[in-house]
Every structure is written in C-alpha cells, then in structure tokens.
Design an enzyme around this catalytic site. Sequence first.
Site: not given
Length: 853
Positions: A429, A432, A554
């Site tokens: 997770d 980015e 999310d």
Amino acid sequence: MPAATTAFLQGLLLLGSYFPKWGNAVPLRRADDCPGYKASNVVRGENSITADLTLAGAACNLYSPDLTDLKFLAEWQTDSRLHVMIFDKDEQVYQIPDFVVPRPGGSVSSDSSLLDVSVGEEPFWFTVTRKSNDEVLFSTKGSNIVFETQYLRLRTSLPDNPSIYGLGEHTDSLRLPTSNYVRTMWGRDAGAVPLKTNLYGTHPVYFEQRADSGLSHGVLMLNSNGMDVKINNDNGQYLEYNTIGGVADLYFMAGPLPFDVAREYSEITKKAAMMPYWGLGFHQCRFGYESIGEVAAVVANYSAAGIPLETMWTDIDYMDKYKVFTLGERFPLNEVRNLVNNLHSSNQHYIVMVDPAVAAQDYPSYNRGVEAGAFVKNSAGDPWKGQVWPGTTAFPDWFAPNTQGYWDNEFATFFDKDTGVDIDALWIDMNEPSSFCDFPCDQNKASSAASSNIPEITNRQSGGDKKGIPDRDLLFPKYEIKNEAGGLSNKTAQTDLVHSGGWTEYDTHNLYGTMMSEASHNSMLKRRPDKRPMVITRSTFVGAGSYVGHWLGDNVSAWDQYLTSIRHLLQFVSFFQVPMAGADVCGFLNDVTEDLCARWTVLGAFYPFYRNHNVAGARSQEAYRWDSVTAAAKKAIDLRYRLLDYMYTAMHRQTVDGTPMLAPLWMHYPKDANTYAIETQFFYGPSLMVNPVTQEGSSSVSFYVPGGVWYDLFTRRAVQGAGATITYSNVPTTDIPVLVHGGSIVPLRTESANTTRALRDKPFELLVAPESDGTASGSLYLDDGESLEQSGTSEIKFTLSGSTLTAEGTFGFPTVLQIKSVTILGSGDAQSFELNKSFDGSWSVDVGSLKKL
Ligand SMILES: *[C@@H]1O[C@H](CO)[C@@H](O)[C@H](O)[C@H]1NC(C)=O
Ligand SMILES: *[C@@H]1O[C@H](CO)[C@@H](O)[C@H](O)[C@H]1NC(C)=O
Ligand SMILES: *[C@@H]1O[C@H](CO)[C@@H](O)[C@H](O)[C@H]1NC(C)=O
Ligand SMILES: *[C@@H]1O[C@H](CO)[C@@H](O)[C@H](O)[C@H]1NC(C)=O
Ligand SMILES: CC(=O)N[C@H]1CO[C@H](CO)[C@@H](O)[C@@H]1O
C-alpha cells in the site's frame, strides 16, 4: 488500506473552503502558434520509416526551451503492432528504463501489417491508418508538435463523438467523456476515489471502438511523466497528450476486434501473473482490528456463521506503532503464529500489509536499510524523509543496487515460516508513494529550505543516457498538470530527488508502485521459490499485472461506489492487463447499510479479487453481522465457488494470451453501438453476463440484452435477446441476474465447499447452453493451483454439435475426479444426463444415449 483516512475526513470538514490550487499556468503564447518541426532525410525502408526533425521557426519556449533537433521513427513490429517514436536527437531526454518496462521489440515488413503510416514534411505530421478500410486511426495533421525540455504536446484528431476507454486509473465513465475532459496521470493517494481526479495508478493506454466500421484499435503512450490527456471538441474532436517530460513513445495496436487489442496490449505489458487457486476465495480484512484476539474472533465468527472464509487479513494494526517488519504488543509473535497455524491447519490463509515507508527510527529494519544504501537520498546524501503512518519515514529506492537484497532479507526474516509471521500472500500500500506532507515536507527542513526557493538543479547526469535533460525545474515545471494534490511534490516524495543511477523522482514517480510490486513479488518468490506469489498493490503502472493484482483503493460505503466499482474494475481487467482486481466489498470509508452490504457481497462474488474491507471506526461489516448479509454471502460464495474453475480457466487464459477474463459488453458486441456506454453490466468469463441491481432500495433492474439466445443461470430458462432492455423484478438481496450466453459450455463443481482446498475434491458437471443452431463450446483448465512450474496440466475443450458432446485437449493433470453429469438448456425445461467421465483422455458421447437424471 488506510489511505489518508485522516485526509478524507479533513476533506469533508474543509469541503466548503477547500479548492485545490491547480490550473495550467497561462503561457505567453498558445501551443497552436508554435512553429512545429520540419522533416528531412525521410527514409522509408521495408520495416521502418526514419526522419530528422528540426524546429521549423523561432522557438516558442511555451513552458520551457524548445528542442531544436528531434528524430522520428516508425517501426512495424508485428502484423498488428506499430511503434512510433519522436525523441531528441541526443537521447538525453528521459525514457522509461527498459528494466522497468521491457520493450517488446520485433520487426516485420510494412507490407504484412494491418497499419500504415504516412508522414508530412513541412510542417511535420504523421498519420496512422488501417489499410483494410483506409480509416485514419491517429493523425497529428493540423496541430504542430511542441517538444520542450519540460513540455510535450501531441494531438490527434478523432472522429466526432468517439468511443474511448482506458487512460486510467480513474472512476469516471467507462466510455470517456468527449468534451472538456482532462485525465491527469500522476499517482496519488486518493482517499474516497473521487471522480475526475488522478488516482493511484497510471495507465496511459486507450482502446477506441469505431462505430462505422465496428473495428477497434488501441494506443499506448509509454511515458511515465506527469501528464494531462485532454479530450475535447472545441475545434474539431481531438485527444491531446500534454506531458511534462519524456518522449513520445507510442504503440498502435490494430485489433481489429476489441479482444485482439487486449491481446496485442498484453504483448507489451508482458502477460499477467497467474494467481493461486485459493487466491480466488473469499477474503476478510479491516483496518482497526485491535488485537490478534479480535482477528481470531472474526475467523471463529465466520466459521460459526457457516460462511466460507478463505483468507484472513490484517492491516497495519499488527505493527508496533506502524513500523514495517515489527509486531505490536497486542500482536505477540506466539499468538500470531498460533492463529496462522490454526488457519493453515484448516486450509485457510493469512495476509498482512507492508508499506514502503520505513520509520526513520533506531530499529533494525531502518538501520539495515541505511546500511544497504536502500533509501532515496536527498542532495546531502542522507535518506530523504516523509511522513507516513509511523511518523517520519524513509522510502526505499527501488533503483538502488542493494534494495532488492535488503527487501528480500526483511521478508525472509520477518515472514520466516518457522520463526516469524508465515504469510501466504502480501498486500502492499501507500506506494504512490504516499506521504502525508505537503511540499516542503518539514521533516526535511534543513535540506529543503533552499530548494523551496531555488529550484534544485540536477546535474548528476551525462548526455545520451536517456536519464533526463539537466537543468530542469524539477519542483515547479511551468506546465502544471491537474494534480488533485496540488503541486507535484505534495503528499508524495519530492520530485527533485535523484534516485540511485541518476533517475529523478520527477520522471519516475509513476513507476514507484510498480517497482515496489516487482521487488515484493521477487521477495515473496525467494521465501517460497516453488509457489506463485500473490501480491495485491495500490499503485500500478503499465506492466504491473505481470507481478501483482490491485484492489481498487480506499472507496466509500456508498451506493454510487458499488456501481463505480464495476467500471473501475473493468479498466484493470479488460484494458490494463491486471486481472486480479476488485473493490473493497461493502465499501471502505464510512458506515455501510445492511442492504448495500448484501448487494455488494453478491456483486463482489463476480470480482476476480473478492475481499470485504473496512476502515477503523466505521460500523462493523463482516458478512456475519446481519442475517441478510450472511444469507447473501452464503449464496454468492456458493455460486462463485461452483464456478471457480470456469474463472480460473479464464484467468489462466488471460495470463497466456491476454484475453480479458472480464469484459464490458461492447468488447463482445463491437458492432452494437447500444453497448458502447454500458458500464453496470459485464461479462464474467467468456459466457456469463452479470446484471446487478443498480438502484438503491430497489429490487428490480432493467438491463440490456444483446440479440441472440441467452439462458437464465438460475431458472435455466431461455431468454431471447432482442438488442433491447428487459426487466427483472423481485430480485432479493441474496440474488443477482446472470445470463448464460447461447453457444457456451460452462464447467461447474457439483457443489461448493467451505475452503477452496475442499472444493478441489468436488466433482464436476457441465452446463450446456446451445446457440440457436444447437452448437456450444467451452473450456476447462486444471492444474495443482499453486506451483509456479506445473508438472502436469489439463486444457480441455468441450463441444456440442448435433447430439454429440466431445471433450478434447490435453490431459496432463492427474486427478481421480469425474465429470458426473451434463445439463442441456433449451427452449423448454433443462435436461440432465449422467456422464461419469474421467480426466484421463478425450471422449465423445451421443447425448441421446445417456441416462436421464
Ligand atoms: C464474534 O461473535 C460474538 C458472539 O456473537 C460477539 O460477541 C463478538 O463481538 C464477535 N466478534 C467479532 C470480532 O466479530
Ligand atoms: C469446513 O467443514 C469441515 C467439515 O464440516 C469442518 O471440519 C471444517 O472445520 C470447516 N472448515 C472451516 C474453515 O470452516
Ligand atoms: C500543496 O497543496 C496544497 C493544498 O493541499 C496547496 O495549498 C499548496 O499550494 C500545494 N503546494 C504546492 C507546492 O503546490
Ligand atoms: C455414475 O456415477 C454415479 C454416482 O457416482 C453412480 O451411481 C452410477 O452408477 C455411475 N454410472 C455409471 C454408468 O458408471
Ligand atoms: C467515484 C465516486 O463515487 N466518488 C465519490 C467518493 O466519495 C465521495 C464522498 O462520498 C464522493 O464525493 C465522490 O463522488
């Protein structure tokens, strides 16, 4: 997992006052007035065209200096793939390193290609056409190319009202808007996956379906720089790339049918990774399980409710103050190991999350990373610091030579089978990479004070190495992409950072998640060299599917997001070659309602990746929390598992030849323009059309049925498709309308089971849904479900022709199982017959001679 949940909540509070400060800086001149280039030395060879391009007038310097000397290359790589590049003569401008996205290569004669290219010399333009019908697929004619050190504009004209798909990651309409539309490509931690913004991943590829010809093609702009793709019709219809760096590296895929485009794209992305059989089981996760005891209680409660739970997950809660590769005091090692052992002894599985950001504290995983030189460094040579869950963090530099070894070692130690947390698969997770800081992140006060005033200049690069032109403004390029987070460096790593080897974060930001995916896949493989790794990531780029699957981030427990999940999912499976994808069932953020959770649990049974996941503090939403959701989960999982081998076969096919395991209707009906915008129905595997209820509080759904023979999967009655909408009423929350396409044979297990391991011992049956001419076909792939190298597999094709039912193919997978029966659908009642066929060789039977059941 927990994206910036806090940011989401703050966002709600600030909604009235918060307007992101973006918008393109207004240049002194317009791109349309720039001089463009003049082509010379145009050489048309058998397999390629090359030309030199020189700036055709006074430099425009719209956002940065124009490059004066470029090169043009068009090369026919296969009969259906054409590669076109416009790049700087000195090859200094950044290009995506081949070790991150290996290029496909290949060379064929232009004569054998479906596509042709023509070139205009003054001003320079190029056009790609389909030879069979002279259709112009892409043409820069009429708009000059602008190629500057920090801005590249390339525009193609398009037919009016085009049907364009892809260009993700986004939650916008499946068929993209055709006016005033901007798709920004810049990986971002995007809590609540809002519309019209840049999300976690970057896939600059589009599929275009032409209504006139019924033919499709695809275009990949293989560029990892920040970019806005504009689709508009203000002066004729066009699609325009606006990047802040890199070269024009275009791949044209000729189709001619939509599935051909997908398969051709899979030759560029590399084939998707095959997942373990058990990975297709039902998963439960939540952010906010406070102790290993609570996690164990969830497992026990699923079992007590009789809902098959395949895999239990734990979010960052298991860590000691959110430090990766640690266990918190409420997750003591012996208790975690006990739970994992218990799960394994009931043939269930366990997965935890790992974030890239490593707490910059005196603890072994950080210290080893510093020692290995594995973190992204600032200009002073120290680890650059951001803010993530544990507080101040460093970020692995996937370009650094020792980072893979560092990561392998952390995995080998922490996830050791005998002494550590023996996970079966992995969740990654925040890659980015996400940081909670706006620029300049005050963790780096000392080092960034200067750079926030004076743009940092990168001079560590030499010419001709495709690592990026020196002397660029890596923090504040004048062309501002519409990044929802504001400036490029907001909420992520600072873009003026230079990775090991000289690549800048400015150029490679969009690759971070995919490079972490590859490294993590490798580390998982090292732990268990003989088993298929399953890694689920948030951020992805072109080619990520060959390492990982993707959960859709999310999202929110809201009705609109239940619907959005379908088009978001199809982007990944059907267009981007990331088949292992799915949204958080029942929604992540906010409280879900019972009805929505039931409907979503049923819809999610048709996602390749099927996981219920929830945020901390929201209403609990495990399937056993309500009777209606328990009933929905039992029924949906029962059906999913009976169909599991049908889907496993479809997934296997995608990993072999790129045929998407799920598809929007238009890919099956490219000549039926009614299907082009449909985004709440989809094909599950080659033969089943799924049509969920779309209105909150409603129990009926109207959906489109393309012409032809169909059958209801549940009533087993024929449904005549007329290219029109039909309505199903009284669809309870445990149900979902599914039609079987005439002409299909669907293999099923005769019954479901409470684990996929037990499912693998259930025999098969065949469901035959004949076309109007009485024929049908389908396939089944069998293997051991988890070995990387299979010692024997079976690939069986079933066909019905007249009354002859045949099985042919390869029969290498040893099994004692049989196909017990066959059910033939028709205009009247379905008829079932005894079959009792083994998987040890071809067979053929006359259905008329079989015993009726
Ligand atoms: C499990 O079920 C028990 C009994 O219904 C309940 O008290 C408990 O809160 C549940 N725990 C979890 C974590 O679901
Ligand atoms: C599945 O069912 C079997 C047989 O009823 C039982 O022994 C086993 O514990 C169940 N497994 C799970 C994970 O519920
Ligand atoms: C970062 O984003 C904030 C809004 O979140 C904005 O106010 C600020 O100007 C941005 N900073 C930069 C450098 O763009
Ligand atoms: C087929 O299998 C069923 C159930 O296993 C059995 O009852 C039946 O006798 C078998 N039929 C033949 C022809 O072998
Ligand atoms: C795509 C989508 O449905 N986005 C929604 C996400 O949630 C926020 C908050 O509820 C909405 O504003 C978005 O429209």
